[in-house]
Design an enzyme around this catalytic site. Structure first.
Site, PDB file in Angstrom:
ATOM      1  N   SER A 176      -2.134 -10.417  -3.025  1.00  0.00           N
ATOM      2  CA  SER A 176      -1.376 -10.997  -1.825  1.00  0.00           C
ATOM      3  C   SER A 176      -1.250 -11.852  -1.452  1.00  0.00           C
ATOM      4  O   SER A 176      -0.833 -12.534  -0.469  1.00  0.00           O
ATOM      5  CB  SER A 176      -1.569 -10.343  -1.233  1.00  0.00           C
ATOM      6  OG  SER A 176      -3.336  -9.878  -0.887  1.00  0.00           O
ATOM      7  N   HIS A 204       2.553  -6.140  -4.974  1.00  0.00           N
ATOM      8  CA  HIS A 204       3.076  -7.376  -3.890  1.00  0.00           C
ATOM      9  C   HIS A 204       3.716  -7.729  -5.651  1.00  0.00           C
ATOM     10  O   HIS A 204       4.364  -8.539  -5.746  1.00  0.00           O
ATOM     11  CB  HIS A 204       2.063  -7.895  -4.094  1.00  0.00           C
ATOM     12  CG  HIS A 204       1.810  -7.793  -2.918  1.00  0.00           C
ATOM     13  ND1 HIS A 204       2.380  -8.533  -1.211  1.00  0.00           N
ATOM     14  CD2 HIS A 204       0.402  -7.600  -2.215  1.00  0.00           C
ATOM     15  CE1 HIS A 204       1.244  -8.453  -0.156  1.00  0.00           C
ATOM     16  NE2 HIS A 204       0.378  -7.310  -0.840  1.00  0.00           N
ATOM     17  N   LYS A 235       6.361  -2.257   0.934  1.00  0.00           N
ATOM     18  CA  LYS A 235       6.809  -3.537   0.609  1.00  0.00           C
ATOM     19  C   LYS A 235       8.531  -3.739   0.179  1.00  0.00           C
ATOM     20  O   LYS A 235       9.404  -3.248   1.240  1.00  0.00           O
ATOM     21  CB  LYS A 235       5.542  -4.435   0.278  1.00  0.00           C
ATOM     22  CG  LYS A 235       4.660  -4.413   1.170  1.00  0.00           C
ATOM     23  CD  LYS A 235       3.623  -4.658   0.357  1.00  0.00           C
ATOM     24  CE  LYS A 235       2.293  -5.549   1.248  1.00  0.00           C
ATOM     25  NZ  LYS A 235       1.213  -3.952   1.529  1.00  0.00           N
TER      26      LYS A 235
END
Length: 403
Positions: A176, A204, A235
């Site tokens: 990240s 991610h 996300k």
């Protein structure tokens, strides 16, 4: 007893005191911050779906038809058909037998690791793993071996030392704060050789890399080869919540033993419906993933043209390391004045001496805006005397940002 005011003063004097910056209106490539529009270069809304009409409508319709809350934990009365439908969709997306929803990525990682590693066993954790993995190791009560970042030789040495006590290797898929990708083929081979499980956190990676945005495991050609895949809906998928994917037996064990699952109210129907809509959009428009990759490449090229050296690989996370906390904050504030929002990242999120701007691109950014932002970042860095300091990486075992 802790003196709160003294602790805050310590944070202030060390340059580590934080405050909340409030965004007005929806999330997008541009947002209104403190009453003025800025280009957003630090969001995890990678595909730009958080404000997409399809997700908004899906969430609104679910709220009207199913309500705003599940009303209880899944093992009481909060397990709804919309949960099981999304779990089936996620399992298919990740190529596993089953999936289980959690309230957040933090809860998913901390719960899964605590279930899969017991006292007397050993968990092997990359030194740059997310805080939720670190805390999951602590909650498990197992011994933890922290191996040097992406160093499979060091990991193999630790596995041999464990002498049969190895239970789990845990790693981010895309890290990240550094934006690089874990060496998954080697990790799978080591897990098999030493008869332990491999957990990959795709927070991610999902929606960002791999065929059709299926993540780092799929990008490595390892679909079906990783024991546990953790991911987030908050996300690239533009919603909220998280999931754990794996075998049907493993998911059943999570249902019975994962404390964050057992003792939390189930995710609300609007959030679940938004995630379903996001997966549909991703399947219909996989070109979003390519646009994200192209935008990241544009920003990297622009920064390099300015004499800056972002670290990481070629993912949507473009870290610009500047060194000390004060320098990172000064660069952040200078850019805000120029209309670019790129948050300064400081300890404990990253190791001391590696404070940075964690720049991130979105699929919905415009190429010309990213090129202009790179020029503004370069000019600000030169004005502050930081150009010779960017791009340095230091090893460490930091806590990572919250999921």
């Amino acid at each position: 007893m802790l003196e709160i005011s003294e602790r805050l003063a310590e944070l202030e004097s060390s340059g580590l005191r934080r405050s909340l910056r409030v965004v007005e209106g929806p999330q997008g490539p541009e947002v209104v911050l403190d009453g003025r529009p800025v280009l957003l270069l630090c969001s995890n809304n990678y595909l730009g779906l958080a404000g997409h009409p399809r997700l908004r409508h899906a969430a609104a319709e679910a709220a009207l038809s199913l309500g705003t809350s599940a009303g209880a934990s899944r093992l009481i009365s909060g397990s709804m058909s919309i949960h099981t439908e999304l779990e089936a969709r996620l399992a298919d997306f990740k190529g596993t037998e089953a999936a289980l929803l959690f309230g957040s990525g933090y809860l998913a990682n901390s719960g899964a690791i605590a279930v899969l590693a017991r006292r007397g066993e050993v968990v092997f954790s990359d030194e740059l793993n997310h805080a939720s993995i670190i805390d999951g190791c602590r909650l498990a009560g197992a011994d933890t071996f922290v191996y040097r970042h992406a160093d499979t030789g060091h990991l193999e040495w630790g596995l041999r030392k464990a002498a049969g006590r190895a239970a789990l290797i845990a790693t981010d898929g895309v890290f990240s704060m550094d934006g690089d990708v874990a060496p998954l083929p080697e990790l799978v081979e080591l897990a098999r050789r030493h008869r332990c499980r491999l957990l990959v956190d795709e927070a991610h990676a999902t929606g960002c890399i791999g065929p059709e945005g299926r993540g780092s495991v799929a990008a490595a050609g390892l679909t079906g080869e990783v024991d546990v895949i953790v991911g987030t809906l908050g996300k690239a998928l533009g919603g909220y919540g998280a999931y754990v994917c794996g075998s049907a037996a493993m998911v059943e064990l999570m249902v019975n033993c994962a404390r964050p699952f057992i003792f939390s109210t189930a995710p609300p129907p609007p959030a679940v419906a938004a995630a379903q809509a996001a997966l549909e959009l991703l399947a219909e428009s996989p070109d979003r993933v390519e646009r994200l990759r192209a935008n990241a490449a544009t920003l990297r090229e622009g920064l390099r043209a300015e004499g800056l050296q972002p670290i990481g690989s070629e993912t949507q996370i473009v870290p610009l390391v500047v060194g000390e906390a004060g320098d990172a904050v000064a660069l952040c504030e200078r850019l805000l004045a120029e209309g670019v929002f790129a948050q300064a990242i400081r300890p404990p999120t990253v190791p001391p001496g590696t404070c940075r701007l964690r720049l991130t691109t979105m699929a919905t950014h415009r190429i010309e805006d990213l090129r202009q932002a790179a020029k503004l970042i370069g000019a600000a860095a030169r004005d502050l005397g930081l150009t010779s300091r960017t791009g340095r990486r230091a090893a460490g075992a930091p806590l990572r940002e919250a999921a």
